[in-house]
Design a protein around this motif. Structure first.
Motif, PDB file in Angstrom:
ATOM      1  N   GLY A 189     -18.944  14.385  -3.308  1.00  0.00           N
ATOM      2  CA  GLY A 189     -19.332  13.265  -2.455  1.00  0.00           C
ATOM      3  C   GLY A 189     -18.455  12.068  -2.690  1.00  0.00           C
ATOM      4  O   GLY A 189     -17.832  11.934  -3.733  1.00  0.00           O
ATOM      5  N   ARG A 190     -18.431  11.228  -1.698  1.00  0.00           N
ATOM      6  CA  ARG A 190     -17.610  10.022  -1.795  1.00  0.00           C
ATOM      7  C   ARG A 190     -18.468   8.838  -2.172  1.00  0.00           C
ATOM      8  O   ARG A 190     -19.568   8.684  -1.681  1.00  0.00           O
ATOM      9  N   CYS A 191     -17.940   8.014  -2.983  1.00  0.00           N
ATOM     10  CA  CYS A 191     -18.609   6.771  -3.331  1.00  0.00           C
ATOM     11  C   CYS A 191     -18.372   5.801  -2.166  1.00  0.00           C
ATOM     12  O   CYS A 191     -17.237   5.631  -1.737  1.00  0.00           O
ATOM     13  N   PRO A 192     -19.416   5.203  -1.621  1.00  0.00           N
ATOM     14  CA  PRO A 192     -19.249   4.381  -0.413  1.00  0.00           C
ATOM     15  C   PRO A 192     -18.285   3.211  -0.597  1.00  0.00           C
ATOM     16  O   PRO A 192     -17.621   2.797   0.339  1.00  0.00           O
ATOM     17  N   THR A 193     -18.178   2.703  -1.830  1.00  0.00           N
ATOM     18  CA  THR A 193     -17.263   1.580  -2.039  1.00  0.00           C
ATOM     19  C   THR A 193     -15.822   2.077  -2.169  1.00  0.00           C
ATOM     20  O   THR A 193     -14.891   1.282  -2.149  1.00  0.00           O
ATOM     21  N   GLY A 194     -15.658   3.377  -2.335  1.00  0.00           N
ATOM     22  CA  GLY A 194     -14.321   3.926  -2.533  1.00  0.00           C
ATOM     23  C   GLY A 194     -13.874   3.793  -3.971  1.00  0.00           C
ATOM     24  O   GLY A 194     -12.789   4.197  -4.337  1.00  0.00           O
ATOM     25  N   ALA A 195     -14.722   3.209  -4.826  1.00  0.00           N
ATOM     26  CA  ALA A 195     -14.323   2.992  -6.217  1.00  0.00           C
ATOM     27  C   ALA A 195     -14.088   4.333  -6.907  1.00  0.00           C
ATOM     28  O   ALA A 195     -14.980   5.157  -6.975  1.00  0.00           O
ATOM     29  N   GLY A 196     -12.868   4.519  -7.375  1.00  0.00           N
ATOM     30  CA  GLY A 196     -12.557   5.736  -8.096  1.00  0.00           C
ATOM     31  C   GLY A 196     -12.472   6.962  -7.213  1.00  0.00           C
ATOM     32  O   GLY A 196     -12.174   8.040  -7.674  1.00  0.00           O
ATOM     33  N   GLY A 197     -12.699   6.824  -5.925  1.00  0.00           N
ATOM     34  CA  GLY A 197     -12.664   7.975  -5.027  1.00  0.00           C
ATOM     35  C   GLY A 197     -11.274   8.227  -4.484  1.00  0.00           C
ATOM     36  O   GLY A 197     -10.392   7.389  -4.606  1.00  0.00           O
ATOM     37  N   ALA A 198     -11.097   9.387  -3.875  1.00  0.00           N
ATOM     38  CA  ALA A 198      -9.781   9.736  -3.319  1.00  0.00           C
ATOM     39  C   ALA A 198      -9.417   8.791  -2.173  1.00  0.00           C
ATOM     40  O   ALA A 198      -8.258   8.643  -1.838  1.00  0.00           O
ATOM     41  N   ASP A 199     -10.434   8.148  -1.566  1.00  0.00           N
ATOM     42  CA  ASP A 199     -10.151   7.161  -0.519  1.00  0.00           C
ATOM     43  C   ASP A 199      -9.153   6.118  -0.994  1.00  0.00           C
ATOM     44  O   ASP A 199      -8.382   5.589  -0.205  1.00  0.00           O
ATOM     45  N   GLU A 200      -9.204   5.830  -2.287  1.00  0.00           N
ATOM     46  CA  GLU A 200      -8.286   4.835  -2.828  1.00  0.00           C
ATOM     47  C   GLU A 200      -6.840   5.261  -2.616  1.00  0.00           C
ATOM     48  O   GLU A 200      -5.972   4.430  -2.418  1.00  0.00           O
ATOM     49  N   HIS A 201      -6.591   6.562  -2.675  1.00  0.00           N
ATOM     50  CA  HIS A 201      -5.229   7.051  -2.460  1.00  0.00           C
ATOM     51  C   HIS A 201      -4.793   6.779  -1.029  1.00  0.00           C
ATOM     52  O   HIS A 201      -3.663   6.365  -0.794  1.00  0.00           O
ATOM     53  N   VAL A 202      -5.694   7.022  -0.081  1.00  0.00           N
ATOM     54  CA  VAL A 202      -5.363   6.757   1.327  1.00  0.00           C
ATOM     55  C   VAL A 202      -5.114   5.266   1.533  1.00  0.00           C
ATOM     56  O   VAL A 202      -4.150   4.867   2.184  1.00  0.00           O
ATOM     57  N   ASP A 203      -5.971   4.439   0.950  1.00  0.00           N
ATOM     58  CA  ASP A 203      -5.786   2.990   1.064  1.00  0.00           C
ATOM     59  C   ASP A 203      -4.447   2.563   0.478  1.00  0.00           C
ATOM     60  O   ASP A 203      -3.745   1.720   1.029  1.00  0.00           O
ATOM     61  N   ALA A 204      -4.102   3.180  -0.674  1.00  0.00           N
ATOM     62  CA  ALA A 204      -2.841   2.852  -1.334  1.00  0.00           C
ATOM     63  C   ALA A 204      -1.656   3.218  -0.434  1.00  0.00           C
ATOM     64  O   ALA A 204      -0.707   2.439  -0.298  1.00  0.00           O
ATOM     65  N   VAL A 205      -1.736   4.387   0.183  1.00  0.00           N
ATOM     66  CA  VAL A 205      -0.652   4.819   1.075  1.00  0.00           C
ATOM     67  C   VAL A 205      -0.541   3.867   2.261  1.00  0.00           C
ATOM     68  O   VAL A 205       0.560   3.451   2.641  1.00  0.00           O
ATOM     69  N   ARG A 206      -1.673   3.491   2.832  1.00  0.00           N
ATOM     70  CA  ARG A 206      -1.649   2.540   3.960  1.00  0.00           C
ATOM     71  C   ARG A 206      -1.006   1.217   3.549  1.00  0.00           C
ATOM     72  O   ARG A 206      -0.216   0.642   4.290  1.00  0.00           O
ATOM     73  N   ARG A 207      -1.349   0.746   2.340  1.00  0.00           N
ATOM     74  CA  ARG A 207      -0.773  -0.504   1.820  1.00  0.00           C
ATOM     75  C   ARG A 207       0.734  -0.387   1.674  1.00  0.00           C
ATOM     76  O   ARG A 207       1.491  -1.282   2.040  1.00  0.00           O
ATOM     77  N   SER A 208       1.162   0.753   1.117  1.00  0.00           N
ATOM     78  CA  SER A 208       2.587   0.966   0.894  1.00  0.00           C
ATOM     79  C   SER A 208       3.352   1.009   2.217  1.00  0.00           C
ATOM     80  O   SER A 208       4.426   0.423   2.350  1.00  0.00           O
ATOM     81  N   LEU A 209       2.782   1.705   3.211  1.00  0.00           N
ATOM     82  CA  LEU A 209       3.423   1.784   4.526  1.00  0.00           C
ATOM     83  C   LEU A 209       3.481   0.408   5.178  1.00  0.00           C
ATOM     84  O   LEU A 209       4.479   0.040   5.811  1.00  0.00           O
ATOM     85  N   ALA A 210       2.422  -0.377   5.002  1.00  0.00           N
ATOM     86  CA  ALA A 210       2.411  -1.735   5.559  1.00  0.00           C
ATOM     87  C   ALA A 210       3.515  -2.573   4.919  1.00  0.00           C
ATOM     88  O   ALA A 210       4.192  -3.357   5.588  1.00  0.00           O
ATOM     89  N   GLY A 211       3.715  -2.369   3.605  1.00  0.00           N
ATOM     90  CA  GLY A 211       4.783  -3.081   2.910  1.00  0.00           C
ATOM     91  C   GLY A 211       6.148  -2.694   3.447  1.00  0.00           C
ATOM     92  O   GLY A 211       7.021  -3.540   3.656  1.00  0.00           O
ATOM     93  N   TRP A 212       6.324  -1.388   3.683  1.00  0.00           N
ATOM     94  CA  TRP A 212       7.590  -0.907   4.257  1.00  0.00           C
ATOM     95  C   TRP A 212       7.830  -1.568   5.614  1.00  0.00           C
ATOM     96  O   TRP A 212       8.907  -2.074   5.886  1.00  0.00           O
ATOM     97  N   ASN A 213       6.803  -1.579   6.442  1.00  0.00           N
ATOM     98  CA  ASN A 213       6.957  -2.096   7.802  1.00  0.00           C
ATOM     99  C   ASN A 213       7.158  -3.603   7.855  1.00  0.00           C
ATOM    100  O   ASN A 213       7.687  -4.125   8.827  1.00  0.00           O
ATOM    101  N   SER A 214       6.724  -4.311   6.808  1.00  0.00           N
ATOM    102  CA  SER A 214       6.884  -5.767   6.820  1.00  0.00           C
ATOM    103  C   SER A 214       8.013  -6.223   5.893  1.00  0.00           C
ATOM    104  O   SER A 214       8.098  -7.395   5.539  1.00  0.00           O
ATOM    105  N   ASP A 215       8.871  -5.262   5.498  1.00  0.00           N
ATOM    106  CA  ASP A 215      10.021  -5.567   4.641  1.00  0.00           C
ATOM    107  C   ASP A 215       9.591  -6.200   3.324  1.00  0.00           C
ATOM    108  O   ASP A 215      10.265  -7.077   2.797  1.00  0.00           O
ATOM    109  N   ASP A 216       8.462  -5.750   2.797  1.00  0.00           N
ATOM    110  CA  ASP A 216       7.940  -6.291   1.540  1.00  0.00           C
ATOM    111  C   ASP A 216       8.036  -5.192   0.482  1.00  0.00           C
ATOM    112  O   ASP A 216       7.134  -4.368   0.344  1.00  0.00           O
ATOM    113  N   PHE A 217       9.142  -5.200  -0.262  1.00  0.00           N
ATOM    114  CA  PHE A 217       9.362  -4.121  -1.229  1.00  0.00           C
ATOM    115  C   PHE A 217       8.258  -4.067  -2.283  1.00  0.00           C
ATOM    116  O   PHE A 217       7.775  -3.000  -2.638  1.00  0.00           O
TER     117      PHE A 217
END
Length: 142
Positions: free
Chosen positions: A1-29
């Motif tokens: 099951g997923r923790c609704p807050t995402g704390a410690g859950g695999a959702d954090e990995h998806v959030d991290a990837v989204r953050r990284s892609l956003a950084g790429w798209n905004s030229d923020d290394f």
């Protein structure tokens, strides 16, 4: 099951990837690299075609040189069309568009990206020119 807050859950990995892609798209290394494991290995199929099949960018310094190589010549945008949470692995299909800064020439191509996480950080990332190769690499189908 997923923790609704995402704390410690695999959702954090998806959030991290989204953050990284956003950084790429905004030229923020720093934002793009914020999810990078100190020993990250970044492999790009396109870079291997140019520099040879053994090309791997290692560590944050390696990621930086990959970043500089691309951003020097191209304005690249990654628009995720699908992100799949596979536990410690995240599969991204993204419409990747690149425009030559000086030439204006460009391409647009659906590509696959596979992020493998270790200790909550991206330890291995591979980009695939053909999204089907990325799907095959993680054993899923469209």
């Amino acid at each position: 099951g997923r923790c609704p807050t995402g704390a410690g859950g695999a959702d954090e990995h998806v959030d991290a990837v989204r953050r990284s892609l956003a950084g790429w798209n905004s030229d923020d290394f720093d934002e793009c690299a914020s999810i990078a494991h100190p020993d990250i290995e970044w492999t790009s199929e396109l870079a291997q075609r140019i520099h040879g099949p053994d090309t791997v960018y290692r560590g944050v310094a390696g990621l930086r040189s990959y970043w500089d190589e691309w951003h020097e010549l191209w304005d690249v945008r990654l628009e995720p069309t699908e992100i799949r949470d596979l536990g410690d692995t995240v599969l991204v299909l993204a419409m990747t568009s690149a425009r030559g800064d000086s030439s204006g020439v460009g391409f647009e191509q659906l590509m696959g990206y596979v992020y493998e996480f270790e200790d909550g950080m991206a330890r291995r990332v591979r980009s695939y020119h053909d999204p089907d190769d990325a799907l095959a690499a993680v054993g899923v189908t469209r």
